[in-house]
Design an enzyme around this catalytic site. Structure first.
Site, PDB file in Angstrom:
ATOM      1  N   THR A 133       0.826  -1.211   0.000  1.00 23.55           N
ATOM      2  CA  THR A 133       0.000   0.000   0.000  1.00 23.55           C
ATOM      3  C   THR A 133       0.861   1.263   0.000  1.00 23.55           C
ATOM      4  OG1 THR A 133      -1.433   1.286   1.467  1.00 23.55           O
ATOM      5  CG2 THR A 133      -0.121  -0.367   2.519  1.00 23.55           C
ATOM      6  N   GLU A 135       0.240   3.549   1.951  1.00 28.96           N
ATOM      7  CA  GLU A 135       0.188   4.047   3.335  1.00 28.96           C
ATOM      8  C   GLU A 135       1.518   3.833   4.066  1.00 28.96           C
ATOM      9  OE1 GLU A 135      -3.408   3.419   5.529  1.00 28.96           O
ATOM     10  OE2 GLU A 135      -4.584   3.145   3.721  1.00 28.96           O
ATOM     11  N   TYR A 159      -1.849  -0.738  10.971  1.00 27.21           N
ATOM     12  CA  TYR A 159      -1.970  -1.380   9.644  1.00 27.21           C
ATOM     13  C   TYR A 159      -0.775  -1.040   8.767  1.00 27.21           C
ATOM     14  CZ  TYR A 159      -3.280  -1.764   4.706  1.00 27.21           C
ATOM     15  OH  TYR A 159      -3.262  -2.031   3.359  1.00 27.21           O
TER      16      TYR A 159
HETATM   17  P1  NAD Z   1      -9.334  -7.579   1.979  1.00 27.18           P
HETATM   18  O1  NAD Z   1      -9.351  -7.321   3.441  1.00 27.18           O
HETATM   19  O2  NAD Z   1     -10.560  -7.330   1.177  1.00 27.18           O
HETATM   20  O3  NAD Z   1      -8.940  -9.120   1.712  1.00 27.18           O
HETATM   21  C1  NAD Z   1      -7.916  -9.765   2.415  1.00 27.18           C
HETATM   22  C2  NAD Z   1      -8.033 -11.275   2.127  1.00 27.18           C
HETATM   23  O4  NAD Z   1      -6.972 -11.932   2.829  1.00 27.18           O
HETATM   24  C3  NAD Z   1      -9.351 -11.888   2.629  1.00 27.18           C
HETATM   25  O5  NAD Z   1      -9.880 -12.751   1.634  1.00 27.18           O
HETATM   26  C4  NAD Z   1      -8.932 -12.659   3.873  1.00 27.18           C
HETATM   27  O6  NAD Z   1      -9.739 -13.812   4.121  1.00 27.18           O
HETATM   28  C5  NAD Z   1      -7.498 -13.055   3.514  1.00 27.18           C
HETATM   29  N1  NAD Z   1      -6.664 -13.301   4.701  1.00 27.18           N
HETATM   30  C6  NAD Z   1      -6.547 -12.516   5.815  1.00 27.18           C
HETATM   31  N2  NAD Z   1      -5.721 -13.088   6.689  1.00 27.18           N
HETATM   32  C7  NAD Z   1      -5.258 -14.237   6.118  1.00 27.18           C
HETATM   33  C8  NAD Z   1      -4.371 -15.263   6.533  1.00 27.18           C
HETATM   34  N3  NAD Z   1      -3.771 -15.217   7.727  1.00 27.18           N
HETATM   35  N4  NAD Z   1      -4.121 -16.294   5.689  1.00 27.18           N
HETATM   36  C9  NAD Z   1      -4.731 -16.354   4.465  1.00 27.18           C
HETATM   37  N5  NAD Z   1      -5.615 -15.431   4.034  1.00 27.18           N
HETATM   38  C10 NAD Z   1      -5.873 -14.381   4.852  1.00 27.18           C
HETATM   39  O7  NAD Z   1      -8.097  -6.763   1.418  1.00 27.18           O
HETATM   40  P2  NAD Z   1      -7.922  -6.022   0.016  1.00 27.18           P
HETATM   41  O8  NAD Z   1      -8.513  -4.686   0.114  1.00 27.18           O
HETATM   42  O9  NAD Z   1      -8.357  -6.942  -1.067  1.00 27.18           O
HETATM   43  O10 NAD Z   1      -6.347  -5.857  -0.008  1.00 27.18           O
HETATM   44  C11 NAD Z   1      -5.515  -6.888  -0.547  1.00 27.18           C
HETATM   45  C12 NAD Z   1      -4.063  -6.472  -0.389  1.00 27.18           C
HETATM   46  O11 NAD Z   1      -3.843  -5.249  -1.074  1.00 27.18           O
HETATM   47  C13 NAD Z   1      -3.644  -6.242   1.059  1.00 27.18           C
HETATM   48  O12 NAD Z   1      -2.353  -6.758   1.227  1.00 27.18           O
HETATM   49  C14 NAD Z   1      -3.656  -4.727   1.214  1.00 27.18           C
HETATM   50  O13 NAD Z   1      -2.713  -4.321   2.154  1.00 27.18           O
HETATM   51  C15 NAD Z   1      -3.286  -4.292  -0.185  1.00 27.18           C
HETATM   52  N6  NAD Z   1      -3.819  -2.969  -0.597  1.00 27.18           N
HETATM   53  C16 NAD Z   1      -5.148  -2.677  -0.453  1.00 27.18           C
HETATM   54  C17 NAD Z   1      -5.622  -1.437  -0.893  1.00 27.18           C
HETATM   55  C18 NAD Z   1      -7.099  -1.080  -0.806  1.00 27.18           C
HETATM   56  O14 NAD Z   1      -7.462   0.065  -1.098  1.00 27.18           O
HETATM   57  N7  NAD Z   1      -7.989  -2.000  -0.461  1.00 27.18           N
HETATM   58  C19 NAD Z   1      -4.750  -0.512  -1.451  1.00 27.18           C
HETATM   59  C20 NAD Z   1      -3.401  -0.864  -1.593  1.00 27.18           C
HETATM   60  C21 NAD Z   1      -2.955  -2.098  -1.170  1.00 27.18           C
END
Ligand code: NAD
Length: 364
Positions: A133, A135, A159
């Site tokens: 991210t 962030e 986070y």
């Molecule tokens: P999300 O919370 O929607 O999904 C996370 C997924 O990871 C879920 O399906 C959950 O079941 C799974 N998960 C959590 N803990 C786990 C574990 N211990 N073992 C296996 N699976 C596990 O998140 P997202 O918004 O889809 O984000 C995905 C990635 O992208 C993250 O790494 C986040 O940091 C990064 N990211 C998100 C954004 C955003 O705006 N949403 C922006 C930049 C980066």
């Protein structure tokens, strides 16, 4: 090619898998623990495809990770599994330390063991792509400043600190052990299948039910919004064409204050589902009447904005959606997909595994 995607039942992971199965010939193994944020119903369109497989596994479980690598023999890993909600990290940081740091470490070690056993050409072709991210960079001071790939890390929340830690681990595994890694740091995503705890789906769903639309502080926090399908396309470009060891920032060139985003959503809903025809909102003149300013989140970063010129220059990626087109598609999707939303509200989405498998006899 076969890619092991972690966190594929989440918001971005499911968009990535729908993109890979729908638009390429690549196979996917989706490895997910299915926390509250994991929703296999987001993969209904692809789950019967022969190039798709699901593994219900926690990334902190080393034995299970070793089994999955051996059984599926992936050519690459795209690591998205994480705890991802800032407010939850303030309430309870432990799960963020466990999954984002220990889990990433455990996955790196399982990947390293698997990679070390490969022959030289397989080793050279293997990729470990860590999805992170913007962030991790903290917030920006000047109104014109942008995060570049060399901006120093200064995370503010549990986070972002846990994501920063995982980025450092991934870089160290390349520098120390030679694991071929890539990192992407992306700005805020929005779009279909977004869990309703995050700003945009929360506002849409609260408005439709005539509930208050909570805005932190004055709502002057600025985020750079990217449509999730543009992110999925960028991730696929990076895993297939990116240079090993490089970091790519991904952003939407769409800086908006949170209050602006809320007002745009209200205007779209006023057009597409006018208050007069909505029993929950018929007492209002516009959904904007529901906007309610609430106490700000502690340590809230004021402004994030990405310089995405490197991925544009080196890999030819640019976003296809403007904020105006992407946000309209998003609102239309939430209005059309009430079943997906209802299952989240009732918790029924978490019974997917049982519903799908309990009636199927075991293979002889
Ligand atoms: P999300 O919370 O929607 O999904 C996370 C997924 O990871 C879920 O399906 C959950 O079941 C799974 N998960 C959590 N803990 C786990 C574990 N211990 N073992 C296996 N699976 C596990 O998140 P997202 O918004 O889809 O984000 C995905 C990635 O992208 C993250 O790494 C986040 O940091 C990064 N990211 C998100 C954004 C955003 O705006 N949403 C922006 C930049 C980066």
């Amino acid at each position: 090619m076969k890619i092991l995607v972690t966190g594929g039942a989440g918001f971005i992971g499911s968009a990535l898998i729908r993109y890979i199965i729908g638009r390429t010939n690549v196979s996917v193994v989706n490895l997910d623990k299915l926390t509250y944020a994991g929703n296999l119903e987001s993969l209904d369109d692809v789950c019967d495809n022969e190039r798709y497989a699901f593994e219900h596994v926690d990334i902190c479980d080393r034995a299970e990770l070793d089994r999955v690598f051996l059984e599926h023999q992936p050519d690459a890993v795209m690591h998205l599994a994480a705890e991802s909600h800032v407010d939850r990290s303030i309430d309870g940081p432990a799960a963020f330390i466990e999954t984002n740091i220990i889990g990433t470490y455990t996955l790196l070690e399982a990947a390293r063991l698997y990679w070390q056993e490969m022959n030289d050409s397989q080793k050279a072709a293997f990729r470990f792509h860590h999805i992170s991210t913007d962030e991790v960079y903290g917030d920006l001071e000047g109104p014109e400043d942008l995060f570049t790939e060399s901006t120093p890390y200064a995370p503010s929340s549990p986070y972002s600190a846990s994501k920063a830690s995982s980025d450092h681990l991934v870089r160290a595994w390349q520098r120390t052990y030679g694991l071929p890694v890539l990192i992407t740091n992306c700005s805020n995503n929005y779009g279909p299948y977004h869990f309703p705890e995050k700003l945009i789906p929360l506002i849409i769903l609260n408005a439709l039910e005539g509930r208050p639309l909570p805005v932190y502080g004055k709502g002057d926090q600025i985020r750079d919004w990217l449509y999730v399908e543009d992110h999925a396309r960028a991730l696929y470009k990076v895993i297939t064409e990116g240079q090993v060891g490089e970091t790519y920032n991904i952003g939407g060139h769409n800086e908006k204050q949170n209050i602006e985003v809320v007002q745009i959503l209200c205007s779209l809903l006023d057009e597409l589902r006018p208050v007069a025809g909505n029993t929950y909102a018929s007492h209002l003149t516009t959904y904007k009447d529901l906007i309610t300013h609430v106490q700000d989140r502690p340590g809230h970063d004021l402004r994030y904005a990405i310089d995405a010129s490197k991925i544009q220059r080196e890999l030819g990626w640019t976003p296809e959606e403007s904020f105006e087109t992407g946000i309209r598609k998003t609102v239309e999707w939430y209005l059309a997909n009430t079943g997906w939303i209802e299952h989240i509200k009732t918790g029924a989405y978490q019974g997917w595994l049982e519903r799908n498998y309990s009636h199927r006899p075991a293979n002889p």
